[in-house]
Design a protein around this motif. Structure first.
Motif, PDB file in Angstrom:
ATOM      1  N   SER A  63      -3.321   5.435 -21.072  1.00 54.94           N
ATOM      2  CA  SER A  63      -2.341   4.531 -21.162  1.00 54.94           C
ATOM      3  C   SER A  63      -2.803   2.982 -21.433  1.00 54.94           C
ATOM      4  CB  SER A  63      -1.431   4.356 -19.946  1.00 54.94           C
ATOM      5  OG  SER A  63      -0.835   5.648 -19.765  1.00 54.94           O
ATOM      6  N   PHE A  67      -2.041   1.210 -25.145  1.00 51.16           N
ATOM      7  CA  PHE A  67      -1.294  -0.073 -25.504  1.00 51.16           C
ATOM      8  C   PHE A  67      -2.293  -1.115 -26.083  1.00 51.16           C
ATOM      9  CE2 PHE A  67      -2.959  -1.709 -21.130  1.00 51.16           C
ATOM     10  CZ  PHE A  67      -3.313  -2.939 -21.905  1.00 51.16           C
ATOM     11  N   THR A  68      -3.579  -0.815 -26.306  1.00 53.54           N
ATOM     12  CA  THR A  68      -4.061  -1.798 -27.311  1.00 53.54           C
ATOM     13  C   THR A  68      -4.232  -1.334 -28.750  1.00 53.54           C
ATOM     14  OG1 THR A  68      -6.269  -0.561 -27.028  1.00 53.54           O
ATOM     15  CG2 THR A  68      -5.755  -2.046 -25.706  1.00 53.54           C
ATOM     16  N   LEU A  70      -0.938  -0.079 -30.165  1.00 51.77           N
ATOM     17  CA  LEU A  70       0.244   0.150 -30.407  1.00 51.77           C
ATOM     18  C   LEU A  70       0.683  -1.103 -30.858  1.00 51.77           C
ATOM     19  CD1 LEU A  70       1.796   2.579 -27.775  1.00 51.77           C
ATOM     20  CD2 LEU A  70       1.408   3.085 -30.313  1.00 51.77           C
ATOM     21  N   THR A  72       3.424  -4.479 -30.955  1.00 53.17           N
ATOM     22  CA  THR A  72       4.253  -4.851 -29.808  1.00 53.17           C
ATOM     23  C   THR A  72       5.718  -4.042 -29.833  1.00 53.17           C
ATOM     24  OG1 THR A  72       3.259  -6.761 -30.179  1.00 53.17           O
ATOM     25  CG2 THR A  72       5.366  -6.938 -29.171  1.00 53.17           C
ATOM     26  N   GLN A  76       4.948   0.373 -26.324  1.00 51.43           N
ATOM     27  CA  GLN A  76       3.480  -0.591 -25.736  1.00 51.43           C
ATOM     28  C   GLN A  76       3.894  -0.986 -24.449  1.00 51.43           C
ATOM     29  OE1 GLN A  76       2.570  -4.639 -27.045  1.00 51.43           O
ATOM     30  NE2 GLN A  76       0.551  -4.020 -27.252  1.00 51.43           N
TER      31      GLN A  76
END
Length: 195
Positions: A63, A67-68, A70, A72, A76
């Motif tokens: 995860s 998120f790095t 994706l 904003t 994310q």
């Protein structure tokens, strides 16, 4: 009109964050409950403690990496919440595993040592992240690389611990049983966790 709309958007984001934090807290409590439930139903501690905690750390690492990459937005935010909440849920399960295998007289020392050890992340992480931020083209890229690197380390470490944790064997060794006795109990099926 624009200020009121901006205010509504902020309130919605704050509510979304609060809901995600609540879900994360329930997940941490749920992980402890699931671990105890599995153990009570006869699952080997290697599964109910080791595999569960390791899997949570792997999920947190994946995860964090996700998120790095994706943009904003809501996905994310979901991965950020998973990255930090699954890791926290793993602590509860891991501390229960320690309580299973460490003698009560030394348990406080071992748990204190573990807290001191993982608290070193508060010293090391800013140095490592600072390295990534300082050597990147801009701060956002540096933070992205730093969190991606952390996610990879978490996923690899969680996967390794999933295969290396053997609470039943460690418990018997801590009680003074020899390797030969532990092997015999394992082969007889008394201990479900093989070496």
């Amino acid at each position: 009109m624009i200020a009121a709309l901006s205010s509504r958007i902020r309130v919605r984001w704050l509510l979304a964050i609060l809901i995600l934090v609540w879900i994360a807290a329930m997940g941490a409590i749920g992980a402890g409950w699931l671990s105890n439930r599995l153990t009570a139903r006869g699952a080997p501690r290697r599964i109910s403690r080791g595999f569960l905690a390791g899997s949570l750390v792997v999920l947190a690492g994946v995860s964090m990496f996700a998120f790095t990459v994706l943009p904003t937005g809501v996905p994310q935010m979901v991965f950020i919440t998973l990255a930090f909440s699954c890791n926290s849920a793993a602590y509860a399960v891991a501390f229960t595993a320690v309580a299973d295998v460490v003698h009560p007289r030394t348990r406080s020392f071992v748990l204190g040592f573990l807290v001191a050890f993982y608290s070193m992340a508060g010293v090391i992480a800013p140095l490592v992240l600072g390295y990534f931020v300082g050597n990147a083209a801009n701060s956002a890229t540096g933070y992205g690389y730093g969190f991606a690197f952390t996610g990879i380390l978490m996923a690899v470490g969680g996967a390794a611990s999933t295969f290396l944790v053997r609470p039943e064997v460690e418990l018997l060794a801590g009680l003074g049983y020899s390797d030969a006795v532990i092997d015999e109990l394992t082969s007889a099926g008394v201990v479900r966790s093989a070496r």
